[in-house]
Scaffold this active site. Structure first.
Site, PDB file in Angstrom:
ATOM      1  N   LYS A 118     -21.549  37.018 -18.053  1.00 30.10           N
ATOM      2  CA  LYS A 118     -20.040  37.435 -17.663  1.00 30.10           C
ATOM      3  C   LYS A 118     -19.246  36.334 -17.062  1.00 30.10           C
ATOM      4  O   LYS A 118     -19.906  35.522 -16.360  1.00 30.10           O
ATOM      5  CB  LYS A 118     -20.289  38.590 -16.690  1.00 30.10           C
ATOM      6  CG  LYS A 118     -19.051  39.672 -16.569  1.00 30.10           C
ATOM      7  CD  LYS A 118     -19.087  40.352 -17.906  1.00 30.10           C
ATOM      8  CE  LYS A 118     -18.127  41.715 -17.702  1.00 30.10           C
ATOM      9  NZ  LYS A 118     -18.564  42.619 -18.771  1.00 30.10           N
TER      10      LYS A 118
HETATM   11  N1  GLU Z   1     -16.838  42.971 -21.999  1.00 26.66           N
HETATM   12  C1  GLU Z   1     -17.430  43.813 -23.201  1.00 26.66           C
HETATM   13  C2  GLU Z   1     -18.688  44.444 -22.220  1.00 26.66           C
HETATM   14  O1  GLU Z   1     -18.759  44.353 -21.254  1.00 26.66           O
HETATM   15  C3  GLU Z   1     -17.617  43.337 -24.259  1.00 26.66           C
HETATM   16  C4  GLU Z   1     -18.433  42.040 -24.406  1.00 26.66           C
HETATM   17  C5  GLU Z   1     -18.711  41.281 -25.506  1.00 26.66           C
HETATM   18  O2  GLU Z   1     -18.008  42.089 -26.493  1.00 26.66           O
HETATM   19  O3  GLU Z   1     -19.408  40.253 -25.453  1.00 26.66           O
HETATM   20  O4  GLU Z   1     -19.370  44.897 -22.963  1.00 26.66           O
END
Ligand code: GLU
Length: 429
Positions: A118
């Site tokens: 993240k």
């Molecule tokens: N931000 C989204 C999540 O928390 C998508 C992450 C992604 O597609 O890599 O799942």
């Protein structure tokens, strides 16, 4: 003057609502349930890499500001690190670390070959011009250039970011390495290899999981009374799709408050209204104003927190009336509230399952990009639905087999798969 790099370390969140504490606690519960080797648990408790960078930016006024940007790579045992990039004032290193860990379990639970990561920058995007946001995003990407890559770590949109930021990341990365690398991000515009259906994907996944949970109780979406906290990318897409499927959306909110209508809100009209009114929902014809606190405690069948962490806590859990809570946000229910909801028999559809539609379509975008074959939206939605429904039933089965709540069942599946892979790969050197 305090360096912005140190700010995240200065104000630790109280333990009972600390997202990292919460993520580790769920990991420990899963490890106990699975009887995991303590060495494996220790390895999985820590991120593999934590990167914090300074992002100096020249504002339109000429003033120079320095922001702190993070990227936490929790685990890449199953494949490249994967996870969104969040722009929000509440971003801290602790929060990003917790969310990176959730991504690891989410990808493993959905059976997609990724690890978890993240990223985030603590800023309020509405306080910056488009030009400033572009410079911030490009500098952040440049600072991380050695840490990300299409087979290393693949960012995606999250709260406060969208396909626009992904295009800037893709361009900056590509200019740095000297050739176009569309696979560096997912959730990018269709013009550079994005997938159809990606924008609505998280909301669509929420709708699918809620539909399955209601079906299990012998109910359907038709006529179901739904309340949604958050009207951003996820909340508004979920609202639209749930309404299309026959549910009544009684109330929705944004950070500045919400609107309520006993017979249900007209979601397409509300979306148009919000766009024309700088995201303000207040004053929407035929609705009454409602605070976020009131919204969470409304009488309804399904409550969907689709905003930030820790919205349902010890303080308000006793007032929650919903019989199903679908965690469209990550970590919206605090540890203690979760225990109380379980004791009361409320069905909590956990974040790593309920909001996985986004990363599933990110995976489908990656698959299309690698194969140079692009699908129509129907095919994307169908493939995503298949993976979501399969994961839902695996979680329910696990919950019944182990006699544990859905969250712990989901965690045992996700954590168990990563632990198995770690054991099979062995510890290097
Ligand atoms: N931000 C989204 C999540 O928390 C998508 C992450 C992604 O597609 O890599 O799942």
């Amino acid at each position: 003057m305090t360096s912005p790099l140190l700010l995240p370390l200065e104000a630790p969140t109280p333990a009972h609502i600390c997202p990292l504490n919460q993520a580790c606690s769920y990991l420990e519960q899963a490890a106990q349930e699975l009887n995991l080797d303590s060495g494996v648990l220790t390895i999985l408790s820590y991120p593999r890499k934590v990167v914090t960078v300074s992002i100096p930016v020249k504002l339109d006024s000429g003033e120079v500001q320095v922001l702190a940007g993070h990227r936490v790579q929790h685990c890449d045992i199953l494949g490249p690190y994967k996870g969104g990039t969040r722009y929000h004032p509440a971003v801290t290193l602790q929060e990003v670390s917790a969310l990176a860990m959730l991504m690891t379990w989410k990808c493993a639970l959905l059976g997609i070959p990724y690890g978890g990561a993240k990223g985030g920058i603590a800023l309020n995007p509405s306080h910056y011009s488009v030009g400033e946001l572009e410079r911030i995003t490009r500098r952040y990407t440049s600072e991380l250039i050695k840490d990300i890559g299409p087979s290393v770590d693949i960012p995606a949109p999250d709260m406060g970011t969208s396909s626009r930021e992904m295009a800037w990341i893709m361009d900056t990365y590509s200019m740095n390495v000297g050739h176009a690398v569309p696979g560096i991000v997912t959730g990018k515009p269709i013009s550079i290899g994005g997938s159809r259906g990606r924008e609505m994907a998280t909301g669509r996944g929420v709708m699918i999981i809620v539909r399955e949970a209601l079906a299990q109780q012998g109910k359907s979406l038709a006529g179901a009374r739904v309340v949604i906290q958050g009207f951003g990318n996820v909340g508004s897409a979920a609202a639209l799709l749930l309404q299309e499927a026959g549910a009544k959306i009684l109330a929705v909110s944004t950070g500045s408050g919400g609107v309520y209508a006993k017979e249900g809100l007209d979601i397409p009209a509300l979306k148009t209204y919000a766009t024309a009114n700088h995201k303000q929902l207040a004053g929407f014809p035929g609705s009454a104003a409602i605070t976020n606190a009131e919204l969470l405690t409304l009488s309804c069948d399904v409550l969907i927190p689709a905003a930030l962490e820790n919205q349902i806590t010890e303080e308000n859990v006793h007032k929650i009336q919903a019989s199903i809570i679908a965690e469209a946000a990550n970590g919206p229910v605090s540890l203690n509230a979760d225990k109380e909801l379980e004791a009361r028999g409320v069905t909590v559809l956990p974040d790593i399952l309920a909001n996985a539609g986004g990363v599933v379509v990110s995976y489908l975008e990656w698959v299309q990009g690698i194969s140079y074959v692009f699908w129509d939206e129907e095919r994307v939605n169908q493939e995503m639905e298949g993976l979501m429904v399969q994961a839902y039933h695996q979680v329910v089965q696990q919950s019944q087999a182990r006699q544990v709540p859905l969250r712990l069942a989901a965690y045992t599946l996700g954590v168990g798969r990563v632990a198995q892979a770690l054991t099979d790969r062995g510890l290097y050197p």
